[in-house]
Design a protein around this motif. Sequence first.
Motif, PDB file in Angstrom:
ATOM      1  N   UNK A  99     -61.934 -24.093 116.610  1.00 31.56           N
ATOM      2  CA  UNK A  99     -62.758 -23.969 115.410  1.00 31.56           C
ATOM      3  C   UNK A  99     -63.794 -25.071 115.414  1.00 31.56           C
ATOM      4  N   UNK A 100     -65.041 -24.751 115.092  1.00 30.64           N
ATOM      5  CA  UNK A 100     -66.062 -25.803 115.013  1.00 30.64           C
ATOM      6  C   UNK A 100     -65.855 -26.715 113.813  1.00 30.64           C
ATOM      7  N   UNK A 101     -64.927 -26.349 112.916  1.00 34.23           N
ATOM      8  CA  UNK A 101     -64.708 -27.139 111.701  1.00 34.23           C
ATOM      9  C   UNK A 101     -63.619 -28.186 111.852  1.00 34.23           C
ATOM     10  N   UNK A 102     -62.967 -28.225 113.027  1.00 31.48           N
ATOM     11  CA  UNK A 102     -61.935 -29.231 113.255  1.00 31.48           C
ATOM     12  C   UNK A 102     -62.557 -30.632 113.182  1.00 31.48           C
ATOM     13  N   UNK A 103     -61.939 -31.490 112.369  1.00 32.53           N
ATOM     14  CA  UNK A 103     -62.462 -32.837 112.193  1.00 32.53           C
ATOM     15  C   UNK A 103     -63.570 -32.938 111.172  1.00 32.53           C
ATOM     16  N   UNK A 104     -64.020 -31.788 110.660  1.00 39.36           N
ATOM     17  CA  UNK A 104     -65.107 -31.777 109.681  1.00 39.36           C
ATOM     18  C   UNK A 104     -64.666 -31.236 108.332  1.00 39.36           C
ATOM     19  N   UNK A 105     -63.680 -30.362 108.340  1.00 38.06           N
ATOM     20  CA  UNK A 105     -63.206 -29.743 107.104  1.00 38.06           C
ATOM     21  C   UNK A 105     -61.707 -29.469 107.270  1.00 38.06           C
ATOM     22  N   UNK A 106     -60.925 -30.534 107.343  1.00 41.78           N
ATOM     23  CA  UNK A 106     -59.524 -30.417 107.754  1.00 41.78           C
ATOM     24  C   UNK A 106     -58.598 -30.027 106.596  1.00 41.78           C
ATOM     25  N   UNK A 107     -57.440 -29.445 106.912  1.00 39.03           N
ATOM     26  CA  UNK A 107     -56.446 -29.106 105.900  1.00 39.03           C
ATOM     27  C   UNK A 107     -55.721 -30.352 105.398  1.00 39.03           C
ATOM     28  N   UNK A 108     -54.722 -30.142 104.547  1.00 41.08           N
ATOM     29  CA  UNK A 108     -53.979 -31.268 103.987  1.00 41.08           C
ATOM     30  C   UNK A 108     -53.253 -32.037 105.093  1.00 41.08           C
ATOM     31  N   UNK A 109     -52.929 -33.307 104.851  1.00 39.49           N
ATOM     32  CA  UNK A 109     -52.357 -34.167 105.906  1.00 39.49           C
ATOM     33  C   UNK A 109     -51.079 -33.616 106.535  1.00 39.49           C
ATOM     34  N   UNK A 110     -50.207 -32.978 105.741  1.00 39.68           N
ATOM     35  CA  UNK A 110     -48.959 -32.464 106.305  1.00 39.68           C
ATOM     36  C   UNK A 110     -49.225 -31.341 107.300  1.00 39.68           C
ATOM     37  N   UNK A 111     -50.103 -30.417 106.925  1.00 37.47           N
ATOM     38  CA  UNK A 111     -50.428 -29.319 107.842  1.00 37.47           C
ATOM     39  C   UNK A 111     -51.134 -29.849 109.077  1.00 37.47           C
ATOM     40  N   UNK A 112     -52.054 -30.788 108.872  1.00 36.10           N
ATOM     41  CA  UNK A 112     -52.781 -31.357 110.000  1.00 36.10           C
ATOM     42  C   UNK A 112     -51.821 -32.071 110.948  1.00 36.10           C
ATOM     43  N   UNK A 113     -50.807 -32.731 110.406  1.00 35.60           N
ATOM     44  CA  UNK A 113     -49.822 -33.415 111.252  1.00 35.60           C
ATOM     45  C   UNK A 113     -49.030 -32.420 112.085  1.00 35.60           C
ATOM     46  N   UNK A 114     -48.694 -31.267 111.510  1.00 31.18           N
ATOM     47  CA  UNK A 114     -47.968 -30.236 112.267  1.00 31.18           C
ATOM     48  C   UNK A 114     -48.844 -29.693 113.397  1.00 31.18           C
ATOM     49  N   UNK A 115     -50.106 -29.480 113.095  1.00 29.56           N
ATOM     50  CA  UNK A 115     -51.027 -28.996 114.122  1.00 29.56           C
ATOM     51  C   UNK A 115     -51.183 -30.031 115.235  1.00 29.56           C
ATOM     52  N   UNK A 116     -51.365 -31.282 114.836  1.00 35.39           N
ATOM     53  CA  UNK A 116     -51.527 -32.350 115.822  1.00 35.39           C
ATOM     54  C   UNK A 116     -50.298 -32.451 116.733  1.00 35.39           C
ATOM     55  N   UNK A 117     -49.114 -32.260 116.166  1.00 35.70           N
ATOM     56  CA  UNK A 117     -47.891 -32.325 116.969  1.00 35.70           C
ATOM     57  C   UNK A 117     -47.847 -31.192 117.986  1.00 35.70           C
ATOM     58  N   UNK A 118     -48.272 -29.992 117.565  1.00 32.67           N
ATOM     59  CA  UNK A 118     -48.285 -28.851 118.479  1.00 32.67           C
ATOM     60  C   UNK A 118     -49.294 -29.067 119.608  1.00 32.67           C
ATOM     61  N   UNK A 119     -50.445 -29.598 119.265  1.00 35.63           N
ATOM     62  CA  UNK A 119     -51.468 -29.870 120.275  1.00 35.63           C
ATOM     63  C   UNK A 119     -50.994 -30.968 121.223  1.00 35.63           C
ATOM     64  N   UNK A 120     -50.358 -31.992 120.668  1.00 35.06           N
ATOM     65  CA  UNK A 120     -49.818 -33.067 121.508  1.00 35.06           C
ATOM     66  C   UNK A 120     -48.790 -32.516 122.489  1.00 35.06           C
ATOM     67  N   UNK A 121     -47.957 -31.597 122.037  1.00 31.76           N
ATOM     68  CA  UNK A 121     -46.972 -30.967 122.907  1.00 31.76           C
ATOM     69  C   UNK A 121     -47.648 -30.203 124.040  1.00 31.76           C
ATOM     70  N   UNK A 122     -48.719 -29.472 123.712  1.00 30.67           N
ATOM     71  CA  UNK A 122     -49.450 -28.734 124.741  1.00 30.67           C
ATOM     72  C   UNK A 122     -50.104 -29.687 125.736  1.00 30.67           C
ATOM     73  N   UNK A 123     -50.618 -30.808 125.216  1.00 28.58           N
ATOM     74  CA  UNK A 123     -51.243 -31.796 126.101  1.00 28.58           C
ATOM     75  C   UNK A 123     -50.221 -32.387 127.072  1.00 28.58           C
ATOM     76  N   UNK A 124     -49.016 -32.651 126.578  1.00 23.19           N
ATOM     77  CA  UNK A 124     -47.959 -33.177 127.444  1.00 23.19           C
ATOM     78  C   UNK A 124     -47.538 -32.138 128.477  1.00 23.19           C
ATOM     79  N   UNK A 125     -47.490 -30.882 128.066  1.00 19.06           N
ATOM     80  CA  UNK A 125     -47.166 -29.791 128.976  1.00 19.06           C
ATOM     81  C   UNK A 125     -48.176 -29.719 130.125  1.00 19.06           C
TER      82      UNK A 125
END
Length: 315
Positions: free
Chosen positions: A11-37
Motif C-alpha cells: 500500500x502506498x499509504x504505509x507509514x503515512x496513514x497507519x492503523x492503531x498501534x496494536x494492529x500495526x504491531x501485529x502487522x509488523x510482527x508478521x512482516x518481521x517473520x517473513x523477513x526472517x524466513x
Amino acid sequence: MTTALVGLSHSPLIGKNDPDPDKLARIDAAVKNARAFVRKFDPELVVLYAPDHYNGFFYKEMPPFCLATEAHAIGDFGSQAGPLSVDSAAARSLAQSTLDRGIDLTVSARMIVDHGFVQPLEVLFGGIDRVPVVPIFINGVATPLGPLHRIRSFGTAIGESIAALDKRVLFIASGGLSHDPPVPTLDGAPPRVADALIEGHAPTPEQRAKGEERVLQAGRDYAAGIATMIPINPTWDNHVLDTFENADLAAIDDWTVQWMGTEGGGSAHEVRTWIAAYASLAATGKYRTLSRFYEPVPEWIAGFAVTTAVEDEHR
C-alpha cells in the motif's frame, strides 16, 4: 533447485496513514517473520510478480503480463527510485523457456516500475539492489482482463522453467487482497485523463504530488467510514487465502473477472500476482504453508496479508 514463496500486500499509504498501534504491531510482527524466513532461505534469485498503477504500463500497449530484462523504479509515494538489480541472463532464460511452453509472453528490455515492485524489495531485503531479481508485471487494473486460468498457466510455465536455472528461487507476490482505491479508469474518463492513461505522459512533480495527496485523503476518508469505495471483504480475502493454503489452485479457473471485482473491489485483481506466484511454486512440486497473516486495514485501503510457503520435503 529449491523454491519458496512470500505473499505480501502493499500500500502506498504505509507509514503515512497507519492503523492503531496494536494492529500495526501485529502487522509488523508478521512482516518481521517473513523477513526472517527470507533471510534463512537466502535466495539466489527472486522472481517478483507485481502490478502497476499506470506508472509503467498504459493503454497504448497493455499486456496481460510482461517479464523484464531490465527495470527502473520511478520512486512514487516516497519509495526508492533507480535501477533494480535484474538478473538479465536468468530473465532471458525464463522468457525463452516460457515462450517455448506456448505462453504468449511479452518481454520488456526497459521496464518502468512503481511502489508495487519496490515495496516488497524494500521490506524484505532493505532495498531494490540487494538481490538478483526477475521482475514480472501482472495487469490487475486495466480492463479488459482475461480469464484467471491464463494467469495460472503463465505462473505454471514460469515455475517449470525455473528448474533449468538450478538456483534457490524465491517467488514473491505483491499486491491484493480486497481493495478499491481511487485508481482512474479509461471508461468515462475526461479527455485529459484518458490521454494520460493511454499515452503515459509523465506527470509533473506538482501533478504527482496532487495525485498522491488524493490517495492519502481517500485513505483518511475510508478509515473514517465516509468514502464511497467498496468495503474491504475479509470473508472473500480469507477464501482466497484458503485456496492458496490448501493448494486448491485448480479451483481458481472457475473464478470470474466480474466475481472478483464485485467481491473484492476495483483492484482485487492484484490477486493475480498471488495466483501466478503460487502456480509457479506448485509447478516445482507440492508445497506447504508455513505462516499466514491477515488483517483488514481501512487506513491503507487494503485487506493486508502476509504468507510464506516452501516445498514439501515429504512430497
